[in-house]
Scaffold this motif. Sequence first.
Motif, PDB file in Angstrom:
ATOM      1  N   GLU A  58       3.425  -8.765  -0.351  1.00  0.00           N
ATOM      2  CA  GLU A  58       2.439  -7.988   0.695  1.00  0.00           C
ATOM      3  C   GLU A  58       3.466  -7.092   1.568  1.00  0.00           C
ATOM      4  O   GLU A  58       4.396  -7.607   1.815  1.00  0.00           O
ATOM      5  CB  GLU A  58       1.418  -8.672   1.348  1.00  0.00           C
ATOM      6  N   ALA A  59       3.045  -5.890   1.654  1.00  0.00           N
ATOM      7  CA  ALA A  59       3.815  -4.954   2.762  1.00  0.00           C
ATOM      8  C   ALA A  59       3.581  -5.552   4.086  1.00  0.00           C
ATOM      9  O   ALA A  59       2.338  -5.932   4.568  1.00  0.00           O
ATOM     10  CB  ALA A  59       3.287  -3.528   2.478  1.00  0.00           C
ATOM     11  N   THR A  60       4.433  -5.196   4.862  1.00  0.00           N
ATOM     12  CA  THR A  60       4.167  -5.610   6.381  1.00  0.00           C
ATOM     13  C   THR A  60       3.994  -4.222   7.320  1.00  0.00           C
ATOM     14  O   THR A  60       3.312  -4.427   8.164  1.00  0.00           O
ATOM     15  CB  THR A  60       5.595  -6.143   7.010  1.00  0.00           C
ATOM     16  N   GLU A  61       4.423  -3.119   6.411  1.00  0.00           N
ATOM     17  CA  GLU A  61       3.873  -1.714   7.255  1.00  0.00           C
ATOM     18  C   GLU A  61       3.603  -0.914   6.183  1.00  0.00           C
ATOM     19  O   GLU A  61       4.242  -0.928   5.211  1.00  0.00           O
ATOM     20  CB  GLU A  61       5.031  -1.229   8.095  1.00  0.00           C
ATOM     21  N   LEU A  62       3.015   0.216   6.388  1.00  0.00           N
ATOM     22  CA  LEU A  62       2.878   1.579   5.267  1.00  0.00           C
ATOM     23  C   LEU A  62       3.363   2.758   6.071  1.00  0.00           C
ATOM     24  O   LEU A  62       2.694   2.914   7.032  1.00  0.00           O
ATOM     25  CB  LEU A  62       1.498   1.522   4.741  1.00  0.00           C
ATOM     26  N   GLY A  63       4.083   3.424   5.287  1.00  0.00           N
ATOM     27  CA  GLY A  63       4.082   4.973   5.858  1.00  0.00           C
ATOM     28  C   GLY A  63       3.613   5.941   4.663  1.00  0.00           C
ATOM     29  O   GLY A  63       3.644   5.716   3.648  1.00  0.00           O
ATOM     30  N   VAL A  64       2.634   6.626   5.071  1.00  0.00           N
ATOM     31  CA  VAL A  64       1.962   7.528   4.207  1.00  0.00           C
ATOM     32  C   VAL A  64       2.177   9.106   4.360  1.00  0.00           C
ATOM     33  O   VAL A  64       2.215   9.363   5.610  1.00  0.00           O
ATOM     34  CB  VAL A  64       0.540   7.176   4.371  1.00  0.00           C
ATOM     35  N   MET A  65       2.353   9.567   3.315  1.00  0.00           N
ATOM     36  CA  MET A  65       2.449  11.199   3.455  1.00  0.00           C
ATOM     37  C   MET A  65       1.299  11.750   2.323  1.00  0.00           C
ATOM     38  O   MET A  65       1.335  11.351   1.239  1.00  0.00           O
ATOM     39  CB  MET A  65       3.920  11.478   3.098  1.00  0.00           C
ATOM     40  N   ILE A  66       0.751  12.650   2.949  1.00  0.00           N
ATOM     41  CA  ILE A  66      -0.390  13.456   2.214  1.00  0.00           C
ATOM     42  C   ILE A  66       0.001  14.812   2.115  1.00  0.00           C
ATOM     43  O   ILE A  66       0.022  15.488   3.463  1.00  0.00           O
ATOM     44  CB  ILE A  66      -1.818  13.204   2.606  1.00  0.00           C
ATOM     45  N   LYS A  67       0.055  15.500   1.090  1.00  0.00           N
ATOM     46  CA  LYS A  67       0.202  17.087   1.179  1.00  0.00           C
ATOM     47  C   LYS A  67      -1.181  17.903   1.132  1.00  0.00           C
ATOM     48  O   LYS A  67      -2.111  17.493   0.336  1.00  0.00           O
ATOM     49  CB  LYS A  67       1.039  17.425  -0.224  1.00  0.00           C
ATOM     50  N   ARG A  68      -1.142  18.420   2.293  1.00  0.00           N
ATOM     51  CA  ARG A  68      -2.348  19.013   2.621  1.00  0.00           C
ATOM     52  C   ARG A  68      -2.572  20.641   2.427  1.00  0.00           C
ATOM     53  O   ARG A  68      -1.513  21.189   1.776  1.00  0.00           O
ATOM     54  CB  ARG A  68      -2.697  18.981   4.220  1.00  0.00           C
ATOM     55  N   ASP A  69      -3.626  21.201   2.674  1.00  0.00           N
ATOM     56  CA  ASP A  69      -3.726  22.693   2.114  1.00  0.00           C
ATOM     57  C   ASP A  69      -2.684  23.548   2.957  1.00  0.00           C
ATOM     58  O   ASP A  69      -2.341  23.152   4.031  1.00  0.00           O
ATOM     59  CB  ASP A  69      -5.147  23.086   2.668  1.00  0.00           C
ATOM     60  N   LYS A  70      -2.192  24.767   2.272  1.00  0.00           N
ATOM     61  CA  LYS A  70      -1.120  25.515   3.129  1.00  0.00           C
ATOM     62  C   LYS A  70      -2.069  25.778   4.441  1.00  0.00           C
ATOM     63  O   LYS A  70      -3.056  26.342   4.842  1.00  0.00           O
ATOM     64  CB  LYS A  70      -1.066  26.885   2.169  1.00  0.00           C
ATOM     65  N   GLY A  71      -0.951  25.463   5.603  1.00  0.00           N
ATOM     66  CA  GLY A  71      -1.258  25.838   6.872  1.00  0.00           C
ATOM     67  C   GLY A  71      -1.705  24.935   7.659  1.00  0.00           C
ATOM     68  O   GLY A  71      -1.873  24.761   8.959  1.00  0.00           O
ATOM     69  N   PHE A  72      -1.980  23.581   6.915  1.00  0.00           N
ATOM     70  CA  PHE A  72      -2.273  22.339   7.770  1.00  0.00           C
ATOM     71  C   PHE A  72      -1.225  21.891   8.896  1.00  0.00           C
ATOM     72  O   PHE A  72      -1.741  21.861  10.103  1.00  0.00           O
ATOM     73  CB  PHE A  72      -2.303  21.136   6.788  1.00  0.00           C
ATOM     74  N   ALA A  73      -0.018  22.041   8.531  1.00  0.00           N
ATOM     75  CA  ALA A  73       1.127  21.596   9.370  1.00  0.00           C
ATOM     76  C   ALA A  73       2.255  22.324   9.056  1.00  0.00           C
ATOM     77  O   ALA A  73       3.330  21.866   8.245  1.00  0.00           O
ATOM     78  CB  ALA A  73       1.441  20.334   9.577  1.00  0.00           C
TER      79      ALA A  73
END
Length: 132
Positions: A58-73
């Motif tokens: 099992e993981a102790t921590e998670l890092g997540v990235m989600i590619k969002r619509d153009k202009g999100f960030a």
Amino acid sequence: AGGGQRPGGRGENPHSDGWSNVDVSAAGREASVKGGTKGFAEGTGIVKEKLAKKDAKEATELGVMIKRDKGFAPKAGDWQYIFVDAKGTVTDQQSKVENCAACHRLRQKDDYVFRASVSVPAKGNESPASRK
């Protein structure tokens, strides 16, 4: 390359200690494997599971990235960053994960993604995160 401390972090590079597994959703698998300047598709999810030891179940921590619509960030390549700590606390307010975005800006030419070695599971052996 470090980018400051993560929430509850222990040092400059939050990924330098321990082991990790990285899962990439089907939408981003080709870009992940081929690398280069081709960007990831909107909707791509990347989950990095931080493990206490190499054979941890099992993981102790998670890092997540989600590619969002153009202009999100725009300054983060339109990626949303999410961090889940060992207690299960989810940090998804982008101002609180700015250290993630700041470090990933070092990889702007690779669509803000660090690529080390990538192994692609055989069809049917994907993790739940990579099936989305």
